[in-house]
Design an enzyme around this catalytic site. Sequence first.
Site, PDB file in Angstrom:
ATOM      1  N   HIS A 162       0.703  -1.214  -0.056  1.00  0.00           N
ATOM      2  CA  HIS A 162       0.174   0.005   0.110  1.00  0.00           C
ATOM      3  C   HIS A 162       0.849   1.278   0.089  1.00  0.00           C
ATOM      4  O   HIS A 162       0.743   2.150  -0.884  1.00  0.00           O
ATOM      5  CB  HIS A 162      -0.843  -0.127   1.434  1.00  0.00           C
ATOM      6  CG  HIS A 162      -1.881   1.146   1.380  1.00  0.00           C
ATOM      7  ND1 HIS A 162      -3.142   1.267   1.113  1.00  0.00           N
ATOM      8  CD2 HIS A 162      -1.527   2.360   1.891  1.00  0.00           C
ATOM      9  CE1 HIS A 162      -3.469   2.277   1.271  1.00  0.00           C
ATOM     10  NE2 HIS A 162      -2.729   3.239   1.718  1.00  0.00           N
ATOM     11  N   GLU A 163       1.791   1.358   1.021  1.00  0.00           N
ATOM     12  CA  GLU A 163       2.606   2.552   0.913  1.00  0.00           C
ATOM     13  C   GLU A 163       3.478   2.622  -0.020  1.00  0.00           C
ATOM     14  O   GLU A 163       3.458   3.949  -0.630  1.00  0.00           O
ATOM     15  CB  GLU A 163       3.466   2.647   2.372  1.00  0.00           C
ATOM     16  CG  GLU A 163       2.487   2.665   3.732  1.00  0.00           C
ATOM     17  CD  GLU A 163       1.570   3.571   3.789  1.00  0.00           C
ATOM     18  OE1 GLU A 163       1.654   4.814   3.131  1.00  0.00           O
ATOM     19  OE2 GLU A 163       0.274   3.624   4.407  1.00  0.00           O
ATOM     20  N   HIS A 196       1.610   4.559  -2.576  1.00  0.00           N
ATOM     21  CA  HIS A 196       1.788   6.029  -2.627  1.00  0.00           C
ATOM     22  C   HIS A 196       2.986   6.624  -3.026  1.00  0.00           C
ATOM     23  O   HIS A 196       3.091   7.584  -3.637  1.00  0.00           O
ATOM     24  CB  HIS A 196       1.589   6.329  -1.187  1.00  0.00           C
ATOM     25  CG  HIS A 196       0.276   6.321  -0.573  1.00  0.00           C
ATOM     26  ND1 HIS A 196      -0.696   7.318  -1.130  1.00  0.00           N
ATOM     27  CD2 HIS A 196      -0.534   5.578   0.535  1.00  0.00           C
ATOM     28  CE1 HIS A 196      -2.028   6.799  -0.388  1.00  0.00           C
ATOM     29  NE2 HIS A 196      -1.597   6.028   0.542  1.00  0.00           N
ATOM     30  N   GLU A 226      -4.825   7.698  -2.825  1.00  0.00           N
ATOM     31  CA  GLU A 226      -5.433   6.247  -2.170  1.00  0.00           C
ATOM     32  C   GLU A 226      -5.899   5.258  -3.012  1.00  0.00           C
ATOM     33  O   GLU A 226      -5.745   4.157  -3.063  1.00  0.00           O
ATOM     34  CB  GLU A 226      -6.862   6.464  -1.155  1.00  0.00           C
ATOM     35  CG  GLU A 226      -6.489   6.862   0.114  1.00  0.00           C
ATOM     36  CD  GLU A 226      -5.301   6.035   0.838  1.00  0.00           C
ATOM     37  OE1 GLU A 226      -4.391   6.419   1.380  1.00  0.00           O
ATOM     38  OE2 GLU A 226      -5.537   4.842   0.843  1.00  0.00           O
TER      39      GLU A 226
HETATM   40 ZN    ZN Z   1      -3.011   5.167   2.086  1.00  0.00          ZN
END
Ligand code: ZN
Length: 498
Positions: free
Chosen positions: A263-264, A267, A293
């Site tokens: 997830h990170e 980003h 997101e």
């Molecule tokens: Zn996030």
Amino acid sequence: MTTQEMMKEYQDWIFKMSSYQMALSIIGIDKMTVAPVNGSAYRDERTAFLAGEMFSIETDPKMVEIVKQLKDDPEVDDDTRRAAAVYYENAVKTLCIPKDEFVAFQQLANESYDKWLEAKNKADYAVFEPYLKKVIEARKKMISDRNSDRSIYDEMLNDFEPNMNQEKYDTFFNALKERLVPLIKKVTEAKQIDNSFLFQDYDIEGQKKFMDHLLQYLHFDPEWGYQNETEHPFTSWTCENDCRTTTKYLKNNVVSAILSTVHEVGHAYYEHNIDPKYDGMILSDGVSSGMHESQSRFCENYLGRTRAFWEYNYPFLQKQFPQQLGRIDLDTFVNALNVGVPSLIRTEADELTYPMHILIRYEIEKGLFNGTISTDGLDTVWADMYEKYLGVRPSNAKEGILQDVHWSDGSFGYFPTYALGSAFAAQFMYAMRKDMDVEDALRNNRYTDCISWLKEHIQKYGFRYEADEIMKMATGEEFNVNYYLDYLEDKYTMLYHL
Ligand code: ZN
């Protein structure tokens, strides 16, 4: 002043701002990762001072006048006009707040964060409640100073997701409620999938060894990215070639650190892949929280939870934990990774129930700013809502209202973008599949093929276009929540044989 003179002033100004921005980012990362807690009072005061200096630069009347002119100046290029328009809009918002009020808020936000952390560790909402109340009052005051036609909460929603408001979010969340509440009920009543093997004892050293492999698979290159550990995983950056992520290892959960990393790093890729010609200016940033997101949740859910992703990676995990996973086959593992079970903690929630965690926060925020809910007894309101929408009830505030950091510094209006981002991601996946064989890339160690698609269609634009324009360019149509709902229905109908 000629256009050329204005451009010179403008270039100096954005360089100065990006320098302060960089310093504040690094101080922020340091605070959240390694800075010793006893130094916080000293640091917080000086950080607030620097933020105040930044505020003065950003709202320098001469520069506000210059960007106001540049945004409509036919002699400058389109990119500069767009950037000037964004700077101008931000400056106008910031100018509504007196500087001493702004600095006082930075100080309050820092103290409130510290109290939130203390309250969370003690599982005692009463420690945090007075600060939450102060932060809400301060935010109300700051936003009402803007004298906007929009309601306070609409303004806050719009800050994180331009062009969104309560009316649009209500439509969005109602669509989710209508189709997901019955689906979650069906899944809860179906034969449950055993995922208990994910929650055995997994020593953290072993998890870190697998992480080295995973970061290579993701191509999270140490030349532009760095991973640290924190209580609450996040991503921050100073420029395209300096992106920092964090993760959190849990001894009794082998997938938590893995999925939060995917997830990170999602980003981080967004920031890394923005066209370098926007470096140092406001266009070099994700266009909205929802779009940010969408990129991270795309990586986490639409790539990281798939069978193809694990066809390549599972043997490495098995090798690391032969006792725990040696006898668990790939399909059993992947099914376990995708279970839909109502739970208490948002960051560990599955894809199916996740949007309900957001819906609850959205309804509470709406109530707090529209005056129907107060901070008094909010821990109970929270628990009641979890019972209503997910059928589970936190036994203390740590696994309830204190679990998330966002409200401690006044980031109200942020949560809804998480659900929106998940829904954007479904539409991107639909479009990506038309162009490439996603599974083939994942199972053959070509994760970056997927990232390249995201870069080409979404990430490279940074802040250059609005989120809805990017959606249209990338997918050929406007945002449509049904891609998300169809995806979840198909996935969970199949997984649970509904
Ligand atoms: Zn996030």
